[in-house]
Design an enzyme around this catalytic site. Structure first.
Site, PDB file in Angstrom:
ATOM      1  N   CYS A  78     -51.147 -96.109 -65.212  1.00  0.00           N
ATOM      2  CA  CYS A  78     -51.246 -95.207 -64.058  1.00  0.00           C
ATOM      3  C   CYS A  78     -51.861 -95.906 -62.847  1.00  0.00           C
ATOM      4  O   CYS A  78     -52.971 -96.438 -62.920  1.00  0.00           O
ATOM      5  CB  CYS A  78     -52.078 -93.982 -64.414  1.00  0.00           C
ATOM      6  SG  CYS A  78     -52.271 -92.822 -63.029  1.00  0.00           S
ATOM      7  N   CYS A 124     -46.061 -93.428 -66.388  1.00  0.00           N
ATOM      8  CA  CYS A 124     -46.616 -92.960 -67.663  1.00  0.00           C
ATOM      9  C   CYS A 124     -45.515 -92.543 -68.629  1.00  0.00           C
ATOM     10  O   CYS A 124     -45.620 -92.754 -69.845  1.00  0.00           O
ATOM     11  CB  CYS A 124     -47.606 -91.822 -67.436  1.00  0.00           C
ATOM     12  SG  CYS A 124     -46.919 -90.359 -66.624  1.00  0.00           S
ATOM     13  N   CYS A 158     -46.563 -88.203 -80.107  1.00  0.00           N
ATOM     14  CA  CYS A 158     -47.680 -88.895 -79.453  1.00  0.00           C
ATOM     15  C   CYS A 158     -48.497 -89.687 -80.471  1.00  0.00           C
ATOM     16  O   CYS A 158     -48.884 -89.164 -81.524  1.00  0.00           O
ATOM     17  CB  CYS A 158     -48.551 -87.865 -78.738  1.00  0.00           C
ATOM     18  SG  CYS A 158     -49.999 -88.567 -77.932  1.00  0.00           S
ATOM     19  N   ASP A 203     -64.066 -78.810 -75.819  1.00  0.00           N
ATOM     20  CA  ASP A 203     -63.059 -78.851 -76.890  1.00  0.00           C
ATOM     21  C   ASP A 203     -63.489 -78.025 -78.100  1.00  0.00           C
ATOM     22  O   ASP A 203     -63.077 -78.320 -79.231  1.00  0.00           O
ATOM     23  CB  ASP A 203     -62.811 -80.300 -77.354  1.00  0.00           C
ATOM     24  CG  ASP A 203     -62.118 -81.132 -76.304  1.00  0.00           C
ATOM     25  OD1 ASP A 203     -61.519 -80.551 -75.393  1.00  0.00           O
ATOM     26  OD2 ASP A 203     -62.170 -82.370 -76.402  1.00  0.00           O
ATOM     27  N   CYS A 261     -43.608 -91.197 -58.985  1.00  0.00           N
ATOM     28  CA  CYS A 261     -44.026 -92.133 -60.039  1.00  0.00           C
ATOM     29  C   CYS A 261     -43.794 -91.527 -61.428  1.00  0.00           C
ATOM     30  O   CYS A 261     -44.185 -90.389 -61.700  1.00  0.00           O
ATOM     31  CB  CYS A 261     -45.499 -92.491 -59.869  1.00  0.00           C
ATOM     32  SG  CYS A 261     -46.115 -93.633 -61.131  1.00  0.00           S
TER      33      CYS A 261
END
Length: 385
Positions: free
Chosen positions: A259, A205, A225, A145, A202
């Site tokens: 999840c 999430c 978010c 990162d 699915c």
């Protein structure tokens, strides 16, 4: 005459060295992310990155590792588990008087730890090449990162998993509770085979995200978010999102918690990722009472420290606004006014929420008392009375 370097053997050794350094998996891929560039540009054009200007500042360099380290031929991608034992998800999230901190940040800041391990891996490769009389100068550079690099598509290319609909890497044997890191290198190592995407139909999430930040499969509008709102956003949190944040004061794990693949998650054995007691299952009022000195002391070496003291209080004030009414909460909020205009904005909102909740409780109590009184008065009267 010197024998050529056996790259297949070296690749196998690299994976073993990585495991010995504490990584759970090591994969290798080339640097071609050209297929990701149109997606990245569209995401930026829609302003989904919010105030994270650094996401757009370097243009398409994020999809071009060879521009970060000229001469790069391969990316060695690694993952390291971080989920601690006794993570206390439910007991914290379900208690509105506690503050929930994303589980990746409960221990030591992972950036330095992973980068140091990747540097050791690079040094080991370099030593190996030197002892095997490699003809040339080996160049490598670790990233965690720390530069504009698309770590998740690279991890997927390197076979560490697939990109889930929440945009995180999923591994069928380990779920998603792990950190990623990369070592750029200028050796033409053999590459690994990517895993097939296995999310299927699915959408758990997407439907569980408190703020609807997963706007379509594999696409996050960061501006919605909770992780962005509590960590990256420096100013005022939009009022529409505050009630949806609940007691999440630093990050959010909801899309991972729901999840199905995380049934296979593996716990970390890294002591540095063990939760700090003061952050594990903390009381909101206790956190809100910290002085700046105490905040800096407890978060030393933690990823949390980078948001600073005022944003920390901002996030907690929102959580206090979402908590059940308490006189102590209102008093604590009132005592914190005057430190900054941004913080005051959230404190006043939180106080209003508390007062509204108190008044609603009062009305509910009065209504309940009235119903009991009516039942008592009418008891024994004829049914048609």
């Amino acid at each position: 005459m010197t024998a050529p370097l056996d790259l297949n053997l070296l690749a196998a050794n690299i994976k073993q060295w990585g495991i010995s350094l504490g990584f759970q998996q090591v994969g290798i891929c080339d640097t071609d992310l050209s297929a990701e560039e149109p997606k990245l540009q569209e995401w930026l054009d829609k302003q989904y990155h919010g105030e994270m200007d650094w996401m757009a500042r370097h243009g398409m360099m994020r999809a071009r590792p060879h521009e970060l380290l000229p001469g790069t031929l391969r990316v060695i991608s690694v993952r390291m588990n971080y989920l601690p034992a006794k993570a206390a998800f439910a007991s914290t999230l379900n208690n509105p008087q506690m503050g929930y901190v994303s589980r990746y940040s409960l221990g030591r800041d992972y950036h330095k730890l992973l980068r140091q391990r990747l540097k050791k891996l690079g040094d080991t490769i370099q030593d190996y090449c030197t002892t095997h009389e490699y003809q040339g100068t080996l160049n490598f550079r670790p990233f965690v990162d720390s530069a504009p690099i698309m770590e998740r598509p690279l991890a997927a290319k390197a076979g560490l998993g697939w990109v889930g609909k929440h945009s995180l890497i999923l591994n069928r044997d380990s779920g998603s509770w792990f950190f990623l890191g990369e070592l750029l290198i200028d050796l033409p190592l053999p590459v690994d085979v990517p895993q097939e995407e296995q999310c299927g139909r699915c959408v758990a999430c997407m439907t569980t995200c408190p703020t609807g930040a997963i706007v379509e499969p594999y696409t996050i509008d960061a501006r919605r978010c909770i992780s962005y709102l509590t960590i990256e956003l420096e100013g005022v949190i939009p009022e529409e999102f505050r009630p949806l944040m609940g007691n999440r004061i630093y990050g959010c794990d909801d899309c991972q918690l729901i999840c199905p693949w995380n049934r296979f998650s593996q716990l970390t054995d890294e002591a540095d990722f063990s939760p700090r007691a003061a952050l594990h299952t903390p009381e909101l009022l206790d956190l809100f009472s910290w002085s700046e000195e105490k905040f800096l002391r407890i978060t030393e070496g933690s990823a949390i420290r980078r948001i600073g003291y005022l944003r920390w209080l901002r996030n907690i004030s929102v959580a206090l606004g979402n908590a059940p009414y308490q006189d102590d909460i209102v008093l604590a909020l009132e005592k914190r006014t005057g430190l900054s205009e941004v913080l005051d904005e959230h404190i006043h909102w939180a106080i209003d929420q508390q007062i509204t909740r108190r008044n609603a409780n009062s009305i509910e109590v009065q209504t309940s008392q009235q119903k009991r009184l009516i039942r008592a008065i009418t008891k024994g009267l004829p049914r048609d009375a």
